[in-house]
Design an enzyme around this catalytic site. Structure first.
Site, mmCIF file in Angstrom:
data_model
loop_
_atom_site.group_PDB
_atom_site.id
_atom_site.type_symbol
_atom_site.label_atom_id
_atom_site.label_comp_id
_atom_site.label_asym_id
_atom_site.label_seq_id
_atom_site.Cartn_x
_atom_site.Cartn_y
_atom_site.Cartn_z
ATOM 1 N N HIS A 467 13.926 43.338 80.100
ATOM 2 C CA HIS A 467 15.267 42.614 80.716
ATOM 3 C C HIS A 467 15.136 42.806 82.344
ATOM 4 O O HIS A 467 15.494 41.930 83.193
ATOM 5 C CB HIS A 467 16.412 43.288 80.218
ATOM 6 C CG HIS A 467 17.785 42.515 80.612
ATOM 7 N ND1 HIS A 467 18.550 41.618 80.103
ATOM 8 C CD2 HIS A 467 18.338 42.669 81.849
ATOM 9 C CE1 HIS A 467 19.452 40.983 80.966
ATOM 10 N NE2 HIS A 467 19.465 42.064 82.015
ATOM 11 N N GLU A 468 15.284 43.901 82.792
ATOM 12 C CA GLU A 468 15.223 44.256 84.113
ATOM 13 C C GLU A 468 14.004 43.635 85.002
ATOM 14 O O GLU A 468 14.386 43.244 86.098
ATOM 15 C CB GLU A 468 15.491 45.647 84.621
ATOM 16 C CG GLU A 468 16.575 46.587 84.016
ATOM 17 C CD GLU A 468 18.021 45.728 84.580
ATOM 18 O OE1 GLU A 468 17.705 45.189 85.484
ATOM 19 O OE2 GLU A 468 19.096 45.729 83.766
ATOM 20 N N HIS A 471 14.602 40.094 85.883
ATOM 21 C CA HIS A 471 15.277 39.913 87.391
ATOM 22 C C HIS A 471 14.180 40.225 88.505
ATOM 23 O O HIS A 471 14.260 39.526 89.400
ATOM 24 C CB HIS A 471 16.344 41.285 87.303
ATOM 25 C CG HIS A 471 17.512 40.844 86.593
ATOM 26 N ND1 HIS A 471 18.291 39.866 86.862
ATOM 27 C CD2 HIS A 471 18.118 41.679 85.821
ATOM 28 C CE1 HIS A 471 19.563 39.611 85.989
ATOM 29 N NE2 HIS A 471 19.448 41.071 85.326
ATOM 30 N N HIS A 474 12.356 37.112 88.766
ATOM 31 C CA HIS A 474 13.251 36.113 89.614
ATOM 32 C C HIS A 474 12.985 36.319 91.084
ATOM 33 O O HIS A 474 13.110 35.217 91.909
ATOM 34 C CB HIS A 474 14.434 36.212 89.371
ATOM 35 C CG HIS A 474 15.405 34.981 89.391
ATOM 36 N ND1 HIS A 474 16.738 34.911 88.801
ATOM 37 C CD2 HIS A 474 15.218 33.833 89.761
ATOM 38 C CE1 HIS A 474 17.263 33.775 89.183
ATOM 39 N NE2 HIS A 474 16.469 33.030 89.863
#
Length: 680
Positions: A467-468, A471, A474
């Site tokens: 999940h992290e 980021h 991104h």
């Protein structure tokens, strides 16, 4: 010695020179940076030249270089490894930074300069490309939301409110970190640790020794649920750990309740000053949701069905509990233990899984490998580069061509000086205007292994890491002109979307077969176990979704309640919390919200106030995108490139929902999320 924060870093990737930066350097650079940016923006505002993209928008984007450099370097280090001096800097400068922001957004001359540029464009004197048009639109909107059109008396009050909110946020964060450490549970009888693995026992022994105590120390994580609960056979210890978790902030030295009430009153007052009914309306207007009615509609569509699934899960677990404890009462601290037993029957025993989930292998052959397969990028450790702590490791990121793309700093393990949770930050934002390559961080709170022992993860830890890193991607794959629109600079209820999409690759059978390898024997996870893991993805999904949804509803209630209806005493906070959940129809004591009010850092010490709903809002797009990946080939280079160019690369440089609909060919369809949860 020259302050290394007062000029661009000469290290690779402009990585801050953490080996030489002192706390005094941070103070000096923050003060100098604010003064420098005010001067730069005043020059823009007072220019007598006709407003252009170059002398207005680009000049603004170039301003504040010293301040950005100092802030980005400091935030990362402070959040991950604080000390009394860093806490003091935070307490001193948060109100100053709020005042600095107000000095910009309440600068009438600067606002007029932007409006002059908009007028010239409307009259055909200046042409904009899409990124320029969006940047100007957002700047003007920021001014209006910042109070530029208020009477002078209200502007003065707004400055006071913003400074005080900054102070309260800082104090809340410091208290919950201290409270989490103080809430650690000391075990002196080794028999109580029955069920805990030898590696976990060794780590707990080391933590107790480090704290100057005899025994084993079970530290808390920021969420209500605690990672040791599935393993502990001793029911009394489970109860102690659970109650230590949910009682944080409810009294004593680390009480956060008055901070909560003061914060809520000020947010409510500010929202009304700015023309909004309440803080939640102010926040929703800035996101994709636009209104609190839209947020409520989504939450109430999902919550009843999720509660029903959770009740069914509870009934099954209670039956298991009663088989062991005839006549007993099934409690919240029993849930995780019996859920783990149920999972074990389906060949998903957490303790059986952990030896196959060694951190380094998951990182390299799971997280990094997925990014390589999708986007062609590769990761190369640079051990000669110093991170912000001894645990932080720097990796150079290269394009498929071999060209350098940027860098990512990995900091996986918990420490008493680290705030709770997991997060990504940017040390350097990607920008073509400034010719800057991105540098991002990945900070988690996985249990730190004893010296010489492997770092073994739970399955939840694996999902968190993926999940992290979503980021991180991104930020790394941003391909925009202006630094203020780079990477994750999107509406709050969009920013979680790319990270949630990235979670799906943890389940990919090919990747799983490669990264799930026994740390001691080198044997791959048995196919039967991998298949069971993938086949039972919905295991516990009711409870997991319910606890986050109820936290979202709690957040919305606090921030939609009128000031005269808020608790008047700290003693009423818990009762208000219960009544709020009852009003939504989600009061279920066996499953408390993922964060209770008194340790809800997302909304009282971070940027998610009234927007914790964004995780579910983003999940609608996430589930819709996962369906797209499935229909188009999954973990595939060509498919990944389309996702990269269509969504990740644009950051916040264009309206994000327009970018989404152009990429997907339609608005996101909620049916995919409902199917994922089991609410078809």
């Amino acid at each position: 010695m020259t302050n290394p924060l007062l000029q661009p870093s000469t290290l690779p990737f402009q990585l801050p020179d953490y080996a030489t930066i002192t706390d005094a350097d941070v103070r000096e650079a923050l003060d100098a940076g604010m003064e420098e940016q005010v001067t730069e923006l005043d020059e823009i505002a007072s220019s007598t030249e006709p407003a252009t993209v170059a002398n207005t928008l680009e000049a603004w984007e170039r301003s504040g270089a010293t301040l950005s450099r100092a802030l980005n370097a400091f935030w990362v280090a402070k959040s991950a490894d604080t000390n009394p001096e860093r806490d003091a800097i935070m307490a001193e400068f948060m109100p100053k930074l709020a005042h600095h922001s107000d000095a910009i957004l309440l600068n009438t001359a600067l606002f007029d300069r932007l409006r002059a540029l908009a007028t010239r464009h409307a009259q055909g004197e200046v042409d904009f490309d899409d990124q320029e048009a969006h940047l100007l639109h957002e700047r003007l909107r920021e001014f209006k939301r910042g109070g530029i059109q208020l009477p002078e008396e209200d502007k003065s009050r707004l400055r006071e409110i913003n400074a005080e909110l900054a102070r309260l946020s800082t104090e809340f964060e410091q208290r919950i970190v201290a409270g989490r450490n103080a809430g650690s549970v000391l075990v002196t009888d080794p028999a109580e640790l029955d069920g805990l693995s030898e590696d976990d026992r060794s780590a707990a022994r080391g933590l107790a020794t480090d704290a100057g105590q005899e025994g084993w120390l079970i530290t808390l994580v920021n969420t209500t649920g605690q990672p040791v609960l599935p393993s502990l056979r001793n029911r009394t210890l489970r109860e102690r750990v659970y109650k230590a978790s949910i009682s944080r902030g409810l009294g004593g030295e680390h009480d956060t309740r008055q901070l909560v009430l003061d914060t809520l009153h000020l947010r409510n007052e500010r929202a009304r000053l700015l023309g909004f009914e309440h803080h939640a309306a102010y926040v929703a207007d800035d996101g994709c949701a636009k209104t609190t009615e839209n947020v409520t509609a989504m939450l109430t569509r999902v919550a009843p069905g999720v509660l029903e699934i959770t009740r069914r899960e509870a009934a099954d677990l209670e039956a298991r509990f009663l088989a062991d404890n005839p006549g007993g009462t099934f409690e919240a601290w029993d849930w995780d233990y019996y859920a783990a037993q149920a999972a074990a029957e389906k060949a998903i025993d957490a303790e059986v899984l952990k030896p196959y989930l060694e951190f380094e292998r998951v990182l390299v052959h799971g997280v990094f490998a997925a990014a390589t397969k999708l986007y062609g990028i590769t990761f190369h450790e640079r051990p000669e580069l110093v991170g912000y702590t001894a645990d932080a490791r720097v990796f150079e990121v290269r394009e498929e061509s071999g060209d350098t793309l940027g860098a990512v700093v990995i900091d996986p393990f918990t420490r008493p000086t680290k705030q709770g949770g997991a997060w990504m930050t940017s040390i350097v934002e990607q920008s073509h205007l400034l010719d800057d390559a991105p540098v991002v961080t990945n900070t988690c709170n996985f249990p730190k292994p004893a010296p010489g022992a492997p770092s073994l993860l739970t399955w939840d830890n694996v999902i968190t890491l993926f999940h992290e890193f979503g980021h991180d991607l991104h930020g790394l794959l941003s391909d925009v002109r202006f630094p203020s629109r780079s990477g994750t600079a999107t509406p709050q209820d969009f920013v979680e979307y790319p990270s949630q999409v990235n979670e799906i690759w943890a389940w990919d059978p090919e990747l799983l077969a490669d990264y799930a390898v026994h740390h001691a024997t080198g044997e791959p996870m048995p196919a039967s176990l991998r298949e069971a893991l993938v086949a039972n993805r919905r295991q516990g999904i009711g409870r997991n979704t319910f606890e986050t949804t109820s936290a979202m509803m709690l957040d919305q209630t606090w921030h939609t309640t009128a000031a005269d209806e808020l608790p008047t005493s700290v003693d009423e906070v818990e009762a208000f919390e219960v009544s709020a959940l009852q009003a939504w129809g989600v009061w279920f004591p066996l499953v408390m919200p993922r964060y209770r009010t008194t340790y809800f850092a997302h909304i009282f010490a971070s940027g998610y106030a009234a927007s914790y709903y964004s995780y579910l809002w983003s999940e609608v797009m996430d589930a819709d995108t996962v369906a797209w990946f499935k229909d188009n080939g999954g973990l595939d280079r060509e498919v990944g490139e389309k996702f990269r160019r269509g969504l990740l690369a644009v950051g916040g440089s264009v309206p994000v929902m327009e970018a989404y609909e152009e990429f997907r060919g339609a608005a996101p369809d909620v049916k995919h999320l409902l199917a994922r949860i089991g609410l078809e």
